[in-house]
Design an enzyme around this catalytic site. Structure first.
Site, PDB file in Angstrom:
ATOM      1  N   VAL A  86      -5.709  -3.175  -2.444  1.00  0.00           N
ATOM      2  CA  VAL A  86      -4.474  -3.594  -3.111  1.00  0.00           C
ATOM      3  C   VAL A  86      -3.782  -2.282  -3.431  1.00  0.00           C
ATOM      4  O   VAL A  86      -4.225  -1.529  -4.301  1.00  0.00           O
ATOM      5  CB  VAL A  86      -4.734  -4.402  -4.391  1.00  0.00           C
ATOM      6  CG1 VAL A  86      -3.399  -4.841  -5.008  1.00  0.00           C
ATOM      7  CG2 VAL A  86      -5.603  -5.612  -4.101  1.00  0.00           C
ATOM      8  N   GLU A  87      -2.731  -1.994  -2.715  1.00  0.00           N
ATOM      9  CA  GLU A  87      -2.063  -0.697  -2.825  1.00  0.00           C
ATOM     10  C   GLU A  87      -0.778  -0.837  -3.621  1.00  0.00           C
ATOM     11  O   GLU A  87       0.091  -1.630  -3.279  1.00  0.00           O
ATOM     12  CB  GLU A  87      -1.774  -0.143  -1.427  1.00  0.00           C
ATOM     13  CG  GLU A  87      -3.055   0.174  -0.661  1.00  0.00           C
ATOM     14  CD  GLU A  87      -2.791   0.567   0.780  1.00  0.00           C
ATOM     15  OE1 GLU A  87      -2.844   1.768   1.080  1.00  0.00           O
ATOM     16  OE2 GLU A  87      -2.571  -0.336   1.594  1.00  0.00           O
ATOM     17  N   GLY A  88      -0.665  -0.047  -4.677  1.00  0.00           N
ATOM     18  CA  GLY A  88       0.509  -0.097  -5.520  1.00  0.00           C
ATOM     19  C   GLY A  88       0.255  -0.846  -6.809  1.00  0.00           C
ATOM     20  O   GLY A  88       0.590  -2.019  -6.947  1.00  0.00           O
TER      21      GLY A  88
END
Length: 508
Positions: A86-88
């Protein structure tokens, strides 16, 4: 008599066409076929369903739901061979994927401490670790230049007409004007750019990646999903609101047809006919194509009539990157673990040569599994060679990094190499925004052609290449179709240098 036969035949033909496209007037609304059961396809279906478009059929080429979110059992544990993070996170806005992962499904996830990599950069030829202070200074300079590039983009015309490559920006600020040349600089440059975008700075757009919209909007923290249910569980969860599931919560619905390889999409003003490799044909009023950009760039699906030139040009203007996660299992652990030891790098004089490594000791204790990541040309090279050859290369690199350790021989190493580039149903890992294209080409990329609509992470202007980009793209593309069905609003591509639109964009 001849005239009567002709009239009857004509009436029969009219009746056949009317029946073929009768769903336009049906109580359940128009029929929509979705090609692909990945994140964007399932997300688009949910949005259509909630808007009242209930006659849906999903055709999936593979034998599973999930697309490029795919768990694989390796050495007794399920690992993610596709999307993993899960990026950000940690910013002012909430990444829409995070509540699904952390609250709804409560998937096991771990913070990724990428900053600690500076203390774990190994020399080639058995030289041990580079001095951390030296590496940190080189990293600080690289980040300083990256920030200068981000500030430069603010002065560029919003249309993208002034865009340059990331490498051109580095040269502009006299940072490695000929590109990084020392092993450390190459490794750090690779870590900052290639590891994120799956392509090198010389081809990656500056304006559309610096700052990366995901980080600017959602924050710079990243969480690694390591759950035996698989990251793909979120797709099943999203789809469960309108599709049936089995006892394990996995989608199992008669409206999802697996192993249906779409080979042709015929379309006209009345509707579409989708033909699959097994000889089946499916008629509908609209089709939403959610295949990867890589597939669109091949001849797997033939469009009848051929897509217009502007659409084809847009499809070929973007890049499909290749990001390969090589999973390696050893009889025993011989690498250091603990705080600040999650990620390490091999500073080879050959850029991108087994550069990035990740230990799974925290996520999968006792599994003795390492993850090596390669991209672009190295990915394609490794996909073409045998796994035995890759194991031999890996063993040699690990002996370089840990000369005093008992590194096992290739015959004692278990390996799994995903081959996304070679797979005709994907042809790569995710899209990258290259220099030379702008939001105008993105408008064209997601624009429908007649009754053929398009979605996928590659159609997300701000978040292409990310899971949340795929999710939001499904919603956006479905809304484009919904606006046409219920409001008769046609999607309009903004002018390439439309000043009014650009001023509005700047104001936002």
């Amino acid at each position: 008599m001849k005239t009567s036969v002709v009239v009857v035949a004509a009436l029969a033909a009219v009746l056949f066409l009317a029946q073929s496209y009768a769903s336009l007037a049906g109580a359940s609304g128009p029929r929509v076929i979705i090609v692909g059961a990945g994140m964007s396809g399932i997300s688009a279906g949910k949005t259509l369903w909630e808007a009242g478009v209930r006659d849906l059929l999903i055709l999936e080429a593979t034998g599973r739901v999930g697309g490029r979110m795919h768990k694989h059992n390796f050495g007794g544990i399920n690992v993610e061979i596709g999307a993993n993070w899960v990026e950000g996170l940690g910013g002012d806005q909430l990444n829409p994927i995070w509540p699904l992962v952390n609250s709804t499904l409560k998937l096991r996830n771990f913070y990724s401490d990428f900053d600690s990599v500076v203390g774990n950069v190994y020399k080639e030829n058995g030289g041990g670790l580079y001095d951390e202070e030296y590496v940190q200074k080189r990293m600080d300079r690289a980040y300083e230049v990256e920030e200068l590039g981000a500030n430069l983009t603010k002065k560029m015309h919003p249309s993208g007409r002034d865009d340059i490559s990331v490498l051109a920006m580095q040269r502009l600020f006299n940072h490695q004007p000929n590109g990084p040349t020392t092993p450390v600089d190459m490794a750090l440059d690779y870590f900052i750019y290639d590891y994120e975008f799956a392509e090198p700075p010389r081809v990656t757009s500056l304006q559309n990646t610096q700052p990366t919209p995901t980080n600017a909007d959602f924050g710079e923290d990243n969480y690694f999903v390591a759950d035996q249910r698989g990251y793909e569980s979120i797709i099943h969860s999203i789809g469960s609101s309108y599709l049936s599931t089995d006892g394990n919560g996995k989608l199992k619905d008669r409206r999802i047809l697996l192993n249906k390889v779409v080979r042709q999409i015929a379309y006209n003003k009345q509707g579409v006919v989708v033909k699959t490799e097994d000889g089946s044909s499916y008629r509908a009023d609209y089709v939403v194509v959610s295949t990867s950009l890589g597939v669109l760039q091949t001849d797997l699906i033939q469009f009848k009539p051929q897509l217009p030139f502007w659409k084809i040009a847009a499809i070929y203007s973007f890049d499909m990157g290749v990001y390969t996660k090589i999973f390696l299992k050893f009889p025993e652990r011989f690498w250091p673990v603990g705080e600040g030891k999650q990620f390490f790098m091999y500073a080879s004089s050959r850029r991108g040569y087994y550069a990035l490594w990740q230990s799974f000791e925290r996520e999968y204790p006792g599994a003795n599994v390492l993850l090596a990541t390669v991209t672009d040309d190295e990915s394609r090279r490794i996909e073409r060679q045998s796994d035995d050859q890759t194991k031999a290369e890996v063993a040699e690199v690990l002996r370089d990094m840990f000369p005093g350790a008992d590194v096992p021989g290739p015959d004692q190493i278990d390996i799994y190499v995903p081959r996304w580039w070679s797979d005709r149903f994907f042809k790569g890992s995710y899209s990258n925004w290259p220099v030379g294209v702008s939001r105008y080409e993105y408008d064209q990329l997601r624009a429908p052609v007649g009754r053929v609509y398009f979605t996928g992470e590659h159609t997300s202007e701000r978040y292409n290449g990310y899971v949340h980009g795929a999710y939001l793209a499904g919603i956006d593309s479905a809304n484009i179709l919904i606006n046409y069905i219920f409001k008769n609003e046609e999607y309009k591509v903004r002018g390439k240098y439309d000043v009014e639109d650009d001023l509005i964009a700047q104001a936002r």
